[in-house]
Design an enzyme around this catalytic site. Structure first.
Site, short mmCIF file in Angstrom:
data_model
loop_
_atom_site.label_atom_id
_atom_site.label_comp_id
_atom_site.label_asym_id
_atom_site.label_seq_id
_atom_site.Cartn_x
_atom_site.Cartn_y
_atom_site.Cartn_z
CE1 TYR A 192 -3.18 -3.10 0.95
CE2 TYR A 192 -4.32 -1.58 -0.34
CZ TYR A 192 -4.10 -2.86 0.16
OH TYR A 192 -5.05 -3.63 -0.25
CG ASN A 252 -11.53 3.39 -8.77
OD1 ASN A 252 -11.80 2.13 -8.81
ND2 ASN A 252 -11.82 4.33 -9.66
CG ASP A 297 -8.54 6.81 -7.50
OD1 ASP A 297 -8.41 6.23 -8.19
OD2 ASP A 297 -9.18 7.87 -7.29
CG HIS A 314 -14.00 -1.87 -2.71
ND1 HIS A 314 -13.89 -2.24 -4.19
CD2 HIS A 314 -14.93 -2.57 -2.16
CE1 HIS A 314 -14.63 -3.06 -4.43
NE2 HIS A 314 -15.38 -3.33 -3.30
CB CYS A 335 -6.54 1.50 15.14
SG CYS A 335 -5.72 0.68 16.76
CB SER A 373 -13.81 -5.85 -14.60
OG SER A 373 -13.54 -6.24 -13.36
CD GLU A 412 -12.00 -4.63 -22.45
OE1 GLU A 412 -11.24 -4.72 -23.42
OE2 GLU A 412 -11.34 -5.11 -21.15
#
Ligand code: APR
Ligand code: ZN
Length: 238
Positions: free
Chosen positions: A55, A94, A96, A111, A119, A180, A206
């Site tokens: 990470y 994500n 970010d 997530h 902690c 996906s 896609e």
């Protein structure tokens, strides 16, 4: 067109053109690392240093990336929708912070977030700027060596699921982009929307794994397809 309630789900593909690796594309993170070792509770308990190092690498690679046109377009949609009586729920898989840096105000990080630590003992969540290490102590309970990334690992429950399903149930449109459709719970949102009679659309590079479940689909790079869709929606809303 009435500006209704839109539930947006985003995945790693929306940050790909900002320079962040996705997970399952060619050369993606899960080609380079073993998920079990670096993104599971078992892996953390077996070798916490290895997980913290994974990470730290991702945190450092996020340092100089910037939001792209897709992030900015979704922030523009949120800003344009409120004055028209509409509502945008942006749920991202994500970790970010590119949606926030593009101006999105309400982002659900199901997530978790790379910029925060939790902690392992008391659950306290704080922003973390430097590298994570086992030498760090928790500001809340003082425990040394128990700070883990505030990221949801495989086998752990995603965050804010009640708020997510409440917003999804009340949506007039479900739009999934740059994912996906390979990982539940997020991959199940389209089926939940369909069973609630909510129109569904995917915007992706896609067809995703669950492409067959969407009523509508647009394919192309997020930095092009998402802004084009947002511009159409704002024009339709008048
Ligand atoms: N524009 C639009 N879509 C893109 C682009 C792009 N420039 N580049 C890649 N994509 C699409 C790919 O076609 C793929 O469908 O983004 C998707 C990326 O899929 P994944 O790598 O599986 O990422 P994601 O769907 O976000 O993964 C879900 O899996 O490993 C876990 O926690 C992790 O949140 C992640 C979850
Ligand atoms: Zn603590």
């Amino acid at each position: 067109m009435q500006a209704g309630k839109i539930f947006l789900l985003t995945g790693a593909g929306i940050s790909a053109e900002s320079g962040l690796s996705t997970f399952r594309d060619k050369g993606g993170l899960w080609e380079q690392y073993n998920i079990e070792e670096v993104a599971s509770l078992r892996g953390y308990e077996a070798n916490p240093s290895k997980v913290l190092e994974f990470y730290n690498l991702r945190r450092n690679s996020h340092g100089d990336v910037k939001p792209n046109a897709a992030h900015f377009a979704l922030a523009e949609l949120e800003a344009a929708w409120a004055p028209r009586g509409g509502e945008i729920t942006l749920c991202t898989q994500n970790i970010d912070n590119l949606h926030e840096r593009a101006g999105s105000r309400r982002v659900i990080h199901m997530h978790g977030e790379l910029g925060k630590v939790r902690c392992h003992d008391c659950g306290d969540i704080t922003a973390a700027d430097g590298d994570l290490s086992l030498a760090l102590g928790c500001a809340a309970c003082g425990r040394i060596g128990g700070l883990r990334p505030h990221v949801v690992w495989f086998g752990e429950a995603p965050l804010e699921m009640d708020a997510i399903f409440e917003a999804l149930a009340g949506a007039d449109l479900f739009v999934s982009t740059a994912t996906s459709g390979a990982v539940y719970r997020a991959a199940g949102f389209v089926a939940a929307a369909r069973s609630a009679g909510i129109p569904t659309m995917e915007i992706n590079l896609e067809p995703s794994d669950n492409a067959g479940l969407f009523d509508l689909a647009r394919y192309g790079k997020a930095s092009e397809a998402v802004p084009a869709w947002v511009a159409e929606m704002i024009k339709l809303a008048g």
